[in-house]
Write a protein that holds these residues in place. Structure first.
Motif, PDB file in Angstrom:
ATOM      1  N   GLU A 258      -0.620 -16.096  30.208  1.00  0.00           N
ATOM      2  CA  GLU A 258      -1.631 -16.981  29.626  1.00  0.00           C
ATOM      3  C   GLU A 258      -3.030 -16.548  30.062  1.00  0.00           C
ATOM      4  O   GLU A 258      -3.947 -16.486  29.238  1.00  0.00           O
ATOM      5  N   GLU A 259      -3.189 -16.221  31.336  1.00  0.00           N
ATOM      6  CA  GLU A 259      -4.478 -15.739  31.835  1.00  0.00           C
ATOM      7  C   GLU A 259      -4.906 -14.457  31.121  1.00  0.00           C
ATOM      8  O   GLU A 259      -6.086 -14.249  30.848  1.00  0.00           O
ATOM      9  N   GLU A 260      -3.934 -13.591  30.821  1.00  0.00           N
ATOM     10  CA  GLU A 260      -4.216 -12.321  30.151  1.00  0.00           C
ATOM     11  C   GLU A 260      -4.468 -12.501  28.655  1.00  0.00           C
ATOM     12  O   GLU A 260      -4.843 -11.561  27.973  1.00  0.00           O
ATOM     13  N   GLY A 261      -4.242 -13.722  28.154  1.00  0.00           N
ATOM     14  CA  GLY A 261      -4.518 -14.016  26.755  1.00  0.00           C
ATOM     15  C   GLY A 261      -3.413 -13.663  25.783  1.00  0.00           C
ATOM     16  O   GLY A 261      -3.622 -13.676  24.570  1.00  0.00           O
ATOM     17  N   PHE A 262      -2.194 -13.375  26.292  1.00  0.00           N
ATOM     18  CA  PHE A 262      -1.079 -13.026  25.402  1.00  0.00           C
ATOM     19  C   PHE A 262      -0.372 -14.248  24.844  1.00  0.00           C
ATOM     20  O   PHE A 262       0.234 -14.188  23.779  1.00  0.00           O
ATOM     21  N   ILE A 263      -0.420 -15.345  25.594  1.00  0.00           N
ATOM     22  CA  ILE A 263       0.226 -16.570  25.127  1.00  0.00           C
ATOM     23  C   ILE A 263      -0.722 -17.746  25.308  1.00  0.00           C
ATOM     24  O   ILE A 263      -1.650 -17.703  26.101  1.00  0.00           O
ATOM     25  N   ASP A 264      -0.441 -18.811  24.545  1.00  0.00           N
ATOM     26  CA  ASP A 264      -1.181 -20.069  24.634  1.00  0.00           C
ATOM     27  C   ASP A 264      -0.134 -21.165  24.807  1.00  0.00           C
ATOM     28  O   ASP A 264       0.795 -21.269  24.002  1.00  0.00           O
ATOM     29  N   ARG A 265      -0.260 -21.941  25.872  1.00  0.00           N
ATOM     30  CA  ARG A 265       0.710 -23.010  26.141  1.00  0.00           C
ATOM     31  C   ARG A 265       0.023 -24.361  26.243  1.00  0.00           C
ATOM     32  O   ARG A 265       0.327 -25.150  27.122  1.00  0.00           O
ATOM     33  N   THR A 266      -0.871 -24.641  25.327  1.00  0.00           N
ATOM     34  CA  THR A 266      -1.599 -25.907  25.404  1.00  0.00           C
ATOM     35  C   THR A 266      -0.687 -27.110  25.171  1.00  0.00           C
ATOM     36  O   THR A 266      -0.994 -28.198  25.627  1.00  0.00           O
ATOM     37  N   ARG A 267       0.417 -26.901  24.460  1.00  0.00           N
ATOM     38  CA  ARG A 267       1.400 -27.976  24.265  1.00  0.00           C
ATOM     39  C   ARG A 267       2.628 -27.666  25.111  1.00  0.00           C
ATOM     40  O   ARG A 267       3.196 -26.581  25.007  1.00  0.00           O
ATOM     41  N   PRO A 268       3.052 -28.599  25.978  1.00  0.00           N
ATOM     42  CA  PRO A 268       4.216 -28.348  26.833  1.00  0.00           C
ATOM     43  C   PRO A 268       5.450 -27.944  26.010  1.00  0.00           C
ATOM     44  O   PRO A 268       5.701 -28.487  24.936  1.00  0.00           O
ATOM     45  N   GLN A 269       6.204 -26.999  26.524  1.00  0.00           N
ATOM     46  CA  GLN A 269       7.442 -26.466  25.952  1.00  0.00           C
ATOM     47  C   GLN A 269       7.249 -25.726  24.628  1.00  0.00           C
ATOM     48  O   GLN A 269       8.218 -25.359  23.985  1.00  0.00           O
ATOM     49  N   TYR A 270       6.021 -25.501  24.195  1.00  0.00           N
ATOM     50  CA  TYR A 270       5.771 -24.704  23.002  1.00  0.00           C
ATOM     51  C   TYR A 270       4.943 -23.490  23.409  1.00  0.00           C
ATOM     52  O   TYR A 270       3.983 -23.622  24.163  1.00  0.00           O
ATOM     53  N   ILE A 271       5.320 -22.353  22.904  1.00  0.00           N
ATOM     54  CA  ILE A 271       4.648 -21.117  23.267  1.00  0.00           C
ATOM     55  C   ILE A 271       4.095 -20.477  21.999  1.00  0.00           C
ATOM     56  O   ILE A 271       4.816 -20.307  21.017  1.00  0.00           O
ATOM     57  N   VAL A 272       2.813 -20.134  22.045  1.00  0.00           N
ATOM     58  CA  VAL A 272       2.180 -19.419  20.943  1.00  0.00           C
ATOM     59  C   VAL A 272       1.851 -18.022  21.424  1.00  0.00           C
ATOM     60  O   VAL A 272       1.193 -17.841  22.454  1.00  0.00           O
ATOM     61  N   LEU A 273       2.338 -17.024  20.696  1.00  0.00           N
ATOM     62  CA  LEU A 273       1.963 -15.636  20.950  1.00  0.00           C
ATOM     63  C   LEU A 273       0.630 -15.427  20.259  1.00  0.00           C
ATOM     64  O   LEU A 273       0.519 -15.621  19.061  1.00  0.00           O
ATOM     65  N   THR A 274      -0.371 -15.101  21.017  1.00  0.00           N
ATOM     66  CA  THR A 274      -1.719 -14.974  20.439  1.00  0.00           C
ATOM     67  C   THR A 274      -1.844 -13.702  19.616  1.00  0.00           C
ATOM     68  O   THR A 274      -1.028 -12.787  19.728  1.00  0.00           O
ATOM     69  N   SER A 275      -2.873 -13.644  18.830  1.00  0.00           N
ATOM     70  CA  SER A 275      -3.111 -12.474  17.980  1.00  0.00           C
ATOM     71  C   SER A 275      -3.477 -11.248  18.811  1.00  0.00           C
ATOM     72  O   SER A 275      -3.561 -10.151  18.284  1.00  0.00           O
ATOM     73  N   ARG A 276      -3.670 -11.431  20.112  1.00  0.00           N
ATOM     74  CA  ARG A 276      -3.963 -10.318  21.002  1.00  0.00           C
ATOM     75  C   ARG A 276      -2.798  -9.332  21.099  1.00  0.00           C
ATOM     76  O   ARG A 276      -2.977  -8.179  21.455  1.00  0.00           O
ATOM     77  N   LEU A 277      -1.591  -9.805  20.836  1.00  0.00           N
ATOM     78  CA  LEU A 277      -0.404  -8.934  20.949  1.00  0.00           C
ATOM     79  C   LEU A 277      -0.414  -7.872  19.899  1.00  0.00           C
ATOM     80  O   LEU A 277      -0.391  -7.755  18.874  1.00  0.00           O
TER      81      LEU A 277
END
Length: 189
Positions: free
Chosen positions: A170-189
């Motif tokens: 998350e710190e590296e910007g690869f994922i966003d976990r603003t909602r608990p138990q849901y993971i968003v792969l950011t467009s950075r990947l």
């Protein structure tokens, strides 16, 4: 998302069963199960009682103990699920789905052999995003509620390590976990 070569006409007469999130699906000793709707994970346990995730499976996938050969073998619903039973004498009609099952198993095995734990977790998340993801404004939402424990069971590391690595990703910007138990792969990947 992966598309299936599933032909509905072949299975139209098969009985469909529905199950709810977290419910266990009875495992037939013969024949296979085809996921018509939803997602499941298959699990076994080590001799020490540690859960080992065998795979995550979605619409169009065929699963069953005969494909695994592992005992014990459990199927846990990750969402509401609809499953049809394919009798053993008709499994030859499911060769495309069986080949797909083998390919997915091999992909997971490849991920498990990744030496860097950070990269192993990231590769698993990308694989889950490709299989169960849907586009959202921030990137690709993995449309499964996954606990850190389940992720650890899938890649053979501790839950604490998963928690630490998720924070790092998350710190590296690869994922966003603003909602608990849901993971968003950011467009950075």
């Amino acid at each position: 998302m992966t598309l299936s070569t599933y032909t509905p006409g072949l299975y139209a007469s098969f009985k469909h069963q529905t199950y709810t999130h977290r419910q266990l699906v009875p495992v037939p000793s013969k024949g296979l199960l085809r996921i018509e709707r939803g997602a499941v994970r298959t699990v076994t346990w080590s001799d020490q009682g540690t859960a080992i995730t065998l795979g995550y499976w979605g619409v169009g996938d065929v699963i069953g103990q005969p494909l695994s050969g592992v005992e014990p073998y459990q199927i846990e619903c990750k969402t509401h699920v609809e499953i049809s039973y394919i009798p053993a004498n008709l499994c030859d009609r499911s060769l495309d789905e069986i080949f797909k099952h083998i390919q997915q198993t091999q992909a997971l095995f490849y991920i498990l052999r990744t030496e860097s734990l950070r990269d192993r977790l990231l590769q698993l998340l990308v694989w889950l995003g490709q299989k169960f993801g849907r586009e959202v404004a921030q990137g690709v939402l993995i449309d499964l509620r996954l606990t850190h424990q389940e992720l650890s069971e899938a890649i053979g590391i501790t839950r604490i390590t998963v928690t630490r690595l998720m924070g790092r990703l998350e710190e590296e910007g690869f994922i966003d976990r603003t909602r608990p138990q849901y993971i968003v792969l950011t467009s950075r990947l």
